[in-house]
Scaffold this motif. Structure first.
Motif, PDB file in Angstrom:
ATOM      1  N   GLY A  63      32.294  62.369  67.479  1.00  8.80           N
ATOM      2  CA  GLY A  63      31.609  61.506  68.793  1.00  8.80           C
ATOM      3  C   GLY A  63      32.091  62.910  69.529  1.00  8.80           C
ATOM      4  N   ASN A  64      31.994  61.945  71.273  1.00 12.31           N
ATOM      5  CA  ASN A  64      31.940  63.241  72.483  1.00 12.31           C
ATOM      6  C   ASN A  64      30.854  64.578  72.099  1.00 12.31           C
ATOM      7  OD1 ASN A  64      33.604  62.745  74.086  1.00 12.31           O
ATOM      8  ND2 ASN A  64      34.783  62.256  72.481  1.00 12.31           N
ATOM      9  N   GLY A  65      29.620  64.028  71.285  1.00 13.95           N
ATOM     10  CA  GLY A  65      28.876  65.168  71.588  1.00 13.95           C
ATOM     11  C   GLY A  65      28.954  66.064  70.296  1.00 13.95           C
TER      12      GLY A  65
ATOM     13  N   GLN B  46      31.396  55.115  67.499  1.00 11.89           N
ATOM     14  CA  GLN B  46      32.209  53.838  67.520  1.00 11.89           C
ATOM     15  C   GLN B  46      31.426  53.502  66.402  1.00 11.89           C
ATOM     16  OE1 GLN B  46      33.253  53.452  71.373  1.00 11.89           O
ATOM     17  NE2 GLN B  46      33.317  51.723  71.210  1.00 11.89           N
ATOM     18  N   THR B  47      29.649  53.190  66.734  1.00 20.01           N
ATOM     19  CA  THR B  47      29.064  51.693  65.956  1.00 20.01           C
ATOM     20  C   THR B  47      29.512  52.326  64.811  1.00 20.01           C
ATOM     21  OG1 THR B  47      27.348  52.060  67.263  1.00 20.01           O
ATOM     22  CG2 THR B  47      26.542  51.365  66.030  1.00 20.01           C
ATOM     23  N   TYR B  48      29.333  52.904  63.570  1.00 20.43           N
ATOM     24  CA  TYR B  48      29.483  53.863  62.463  1.00 20.43           C
ATOM     25  C   TYR B  48      30.583  53.057  61.890  1.00 20.43           C
ATOM     26  CZ  TYR B  48      29.786  55.345  57.972  1.00 20.43           C
ATOM     27  OH  TYR B  48      29.765  56.118  56.557  1.00 20.43           O
ATOM     28  N   LEU B  49      31.288  52.876  62.846  1.00 25.24           N
ATOM     29  CA  LEU B  49      32.864  52.853  62.588  1.00 25.24           C
ATOM     30  C   LEU B  49      33.365  51.714  62.380  1.00 25.24           C
ATOM     31  CD1 LEU B  49      35.256  55.835  64.814  1.00 25.24           C
ATOM     32  CD2 LEU B  49      35.264  55.357  61.847  1.00 25.24           C
ATOM     33  N   MET B  50      32.254  50.736  63.686  1.00 20.44           N
ATOM     34  CA  MET B  50      32.963  49.219  63.791  1.00 20.44           C
ATOM     35  C   MET B  50      32.035  48.201  62.595  1.00 20.44           C
ATOM     36  SD  MET B  50      34.502  48.090  66.358  1.00 20.44           S
ATOM     37  CE  MET B  50      34.233  46.101  66.543  1.00 20.44           C
TER      38      MET B  50
ATOM     39  N   GLY C 115      38.013  46.050  67.418  1.00 23.67           N
ATOM     40  CA  GLY C 115      37.138  46.951  68.284  1.00 23.67           C
ATOM     41  C   GLY C 115      38.418  47.989  69.889  1.00 23.67           C
ATOM     42  N   GLU C 116      39.388  47.071  69.421  1.00 25.99           N
ATOM     43  CA  GLU C 116      39.693  48.836  70.291  1.00 25.99           C
ATOM     44  C   GLU C 116      40.866  49.911  69.929  1.00 25.99           C
ATOM     45  OE1 GLU C 116      44.130  48.250  72.913  1.00 25.99           O
ATOM     46  OE2 GLU C 116      43.688  46.427  71.854  1.00 25.99           O
ATOM     47  N   ARG C 117      40.680  49.498  68.530  1.00 28.91           N
ATOM     48  CA  ARG C 117      41.450  51.100  67.713  1.00 28.91           C
ATOM     49  C   ARG C 117      40.360  51.986  67.718  1.00 28.91           C
ATOM     50  NH1 ARG C 117      45.808  51.118  64.511  1.00 28.91           N
ATOM     51  NH2 ARG C 117      46.235  48.389  65.183  1.00 28.91           N
ATOM     52  N   VAL C 118      39.494  51.294  67.376  1.00 29.61           N
ATOM     53  CA  VAL C 118      38.172  52.400  66.991  1.00 29.61           C
ATOM     54  C   VAL C 118      37.759  52.811  68.347  1.00 29.61           C
ATOM     55  CG1 VAL C 118      35.290  51.769  67.112  1.00 29.61           C
ATOM     56  CG2 VAL C 118      36.721  50.856  65.016  1.00 29.61           C
ATOM     57  N   ALA C 119      37.452  52.300  69.321  1.00 27.64           N
ATOM     58  CA  ALA C 119      37.224  52.642  70.602  1.00 27.64           C
ATOM     59  C   ALA C 119      37.911  54.051  70.876  1.00 27.64           C
ATOM     60  CB  ALA C 119      36.946  51.669  72.186  1.00 27.64           C
ATOM     61  N   LEU C 120      39.327  53.947  70.925  1.00 27.64           N
ATOM     62  CA  LEU C 120      40.897  55.284  70.995  1.00 27.64           C
ATOM     63  C   LEU C 120      39.953  56.490  69.866  1.00 27.64           C
ATOM     64  CD1 LEU C 120      43.174  55.661  72.873  1.00 27.64           C
ATOM     65  CD2 LEU C 120      44.294  54.537  70.077  1.00 27.64           C
TER      66      LEU C 120
ATOM     67  N   ALA D 164      50.255  50.690  56.924  1.00 30.98           N
ATOM     68  CA  ALA D 164      49.272  49.393  58.380  1.00 30.98           C
ATOM     69  C   ALA D 164      47.850  49.673  57.669  1.00 30.98           C
ATOM     70  CB  ALA D 164      49.542  50.139  59.391  1.00 30.98           C
ATOM     71  N   CYS D 165      47.572  48.553  58.597  1.00 26.47           N
ATOM     72  CA  CYS D 165      45.968  47.796  58.696  1.00 26.47           C
ATOM     73  C   CYS D 165      45.412  48.755  59.372  1.00 26.47           C
ATOM     74  CB  CYS D 165      45.848  46.213  58.176  1.00 26.47           C
ATOM     75  SG  CYS D 165      44.189  46.689  58.309  1.00 26.47           S
ATOM     76  N   GLY D 166      44.589  49.729  59.155  1.00 25.42           N
ATOM     77  CA  GLY D 166      44.263  50.685  60.158  1.00 25.42           C
ATOM     78  C   GLY D 166      42.914  50.579  60.184  1.00 25.42           C
ATOM     79  N   LEU D 167      42.373  51.577  60.559  1.00 22.43           N
ATOM     80  CA  LEU D 167      40.789  52.013  60.826  1.00 22.43           C
ATOM     81  C   LEU D 167      40.283  51.209  59.519  1.00 22.43           C
ATOM     82  CD1 LEU D 167      40.013  55.263  63.048  1.00 22.43           C
ATOM     83  CD2 LEU D 167      39.685  52.878  63.369  1.00 22.43           C
TER      84      LEU D 167
END
Length: 490
Positions: free
Chosen positions: A72-74, A92-96, A105-110, A456-459
């Motif tokens: 991300g971020n280039g 972000q699209t890939y992670l979703m 979505g909130e966790r992925v975006a962060l 935890a249930c994470g990404l």
């Protein structure tokens, strides 16, 4: 007062005879999540005590390949120097997609927004990355290069929605097992910052007050009980539950077909059970990572998998964990990889794999497997017909892995259950906010309780979408969030 203690039942604060140790943040587990939580909490000025059941730090992460999935971020400086632009939107699209039906979505975006910064943070802690790109398809790089394709980025359907970029960033280490280098650095960094580490120390259960707020944790060390008060919070970073067969049978029975654990052996689910004991919700407890010995050699990716109906069921160029899930759920557990003479090889990770049938024609192979007349032959003929043109209209395998299976002799490698050495670890765990706060069934935080890593249930929450490096990326990043949030608690 109870004379026996269980992770399934908290101790009430009125039953605590005395506080043997007082701290601000108590962390259970000195692995990837625990070490990063400790670094962040100490950086925020909190007193930190960390309790590890083993005799040394590192956890399961120390046995991993040392890959961190970031972008991300280039792009990170490594991605950019290798000529890859990686937008936050694509990442972000890939992670979703990788998170599957329950993606957060909130966790992925962060994570997508802060992936590059997190990579730089890891370097600042002393984790070494050479900074070079290694092309090709790898389960885990054996060189000391950094950047690799470690997921489904180039495979359908992911490639159709998110611009591909390699995002596996591997610790500088020659051979397999670079995770030890990473964990040595992170754990030493925590100690250098003044974290108090307690080894051979098993967390037995949480300690709660009358409002069910977590006040501390009960530890057994050297046969003695230690009542630990944590004024700001307890962070559970004790791994998943693949080492607890009863829990696997109950929550993720599909993982039982995988006889090997991808852990250090202490992933017994105790952290998850402690959270559940105080009302924590759990997510995706049925999900698990799985892999089967498929490649290297990479030539095997040019083969095709078929089931007992003689039918294909997956684009074989997908990430090996995704392929494994499709293999493991085929009818009757019967699957074979069809290859011809040009691409034949034995998978490096299981060189004694059973060659179930060999023939000069595909008719002979089908007969050797006892498959219904014409099914295998039709699948091969249809695959070959399109592969000549560089196409795979049914499963969208990338053109670079397409070639007709036409050079005899032909063979079928057995991926039937019982014949393959499959590996697994769990992906489900406690429900948390991105801050690491553990929540109950109504989504409300349980005061004083945090979790990160595989507790935890994470990404990573969908076995079919997993990418190498996603667990280490998730554990280190969200371990930091938990440590920082707990330390800043008033």
């Amino acid at each position: 007062m109870h004379t026996t203690f269980s992770s399934d039942r908290p101790v009430r604060i009125e039953d605590v005879p005395q506080w043997d140790l007082e701290t601000e943040v108590a962390i259970i587990g000195f692995g990837a999540a625990g070490s990063c939580a400790a670094i962040e909490a100490r950086g925020a000025g909190a007193q930190v005590d960390i309790f590890e059941v083993a005799s040394a730090a590192g956890g399961s992460a120390a046995l991993s390949g040392g890959e961190v999935y970031v972008g991300g971020n280039g792009g990170t400086e490594v991605q950019r120097e290798a000529g890859f632009e990686d937008t936050t939107e694509a990442f972000q699209t890939y992670l979703m997609m990788a998170g599957g039906p329950a993606a957060d979505g909130e966790r992925v975006a962060l994570y997508a927004e802060n992936g590059v910064a997190h990579f730089n943070w890891l370097k600042q802690q002393g984790v070494p990355f050479k900074g070079t790109y290694l092309p090709g398809k790898w389960v885990e790089p054996t060189t000391d290069d950094t950047l690799v394709w470690s997921g489904n980025e180039l495979a359908w359907p992911f490639s159709a929605h998110a611009k591909p970029a390699p995002r596996g960033h591997t610790v500088q280490y020659e051979g397999w097992g670079g995770g030890k280098v990473m964990m040595d650095k992170l754990c030493q960094r925590a100690l250098d910052l003044g974290v108090n580490a307690h080894f051979d120390s098993r967390a037995l259960c949480l300690i709660v007050d009358s409002a069910n707020a977590v006040q501390g944790v009960l530890i057994r060390r050297a046969g003695e009980l230690l009542y630990v008060r944590a004024r700001k919070g307890v962070i559970l970073a004790a791994g998943g539950f693949i080492g607890n067969r009863e829990m696997v049978q109950h929550y993720a029975p599909g993982a039982l077909v995988c006889e090997q654990q991808v852990t250090g052996g202490n992933d017994d689910g105790s952290g998850i059970r402690m959270g559940m004991s105080v009302g924590a919700a759990t997510l995706n407890m049925h999900e698990f990572f799985a892999t089967v010995p498929f490649f290297p050699p990479a030539s095997l990716v040019k083969g095709i998998f078929i089931n007992e109906c003689g039918q294909r069921f997956i684009n074989e160029d997908a990430y090996h964990g995704r392929v494994a899930h499709y293999v493991l759920r085929q009818p009757s557990g019967r699957v074979w990889l069809l290859v011809d003479n040009e691409i034949f090889g034995r998978p490096v990770l299981q060189e004694n794999i059973d060659i179930a049938a060999v023939g000069e024609t595909w008719d002979e192979v089908a007969e050797g497997l006892g498959l219904p007349g014409g099914a295998l032959q039709h699948s091969v003929a249809e695959f070959n017909r399109h592969a000549v043109e560089g196409l795979d209209p049914y499963f969208h395998k990338s053109a670079e892995w397409l070639r007709p299976l036409s050079e005899p002799p032909f063979a079928a490698l057995s991926y039937c259950q019982g014949d393959i050495d499959a590996h697994a670890f769990t992906l489900g765990g406690l429900a948390t906010r991105p801050s690491g706060e553990v929540v109950d069934g109504d989504g409300q935080p349980i005061p004083g309780l945090y979790a990160a890593g595989r507790t935890a249930c994470g990404l990573p929450r969908w076995g079919e979408g997993y990418s190498s490096g996603l667990s280490l990326g998730d554990s280190t990043f969200f371990g930091r969030q938990a440590g920082g949030h707990a330390a800043r608690l008033k």
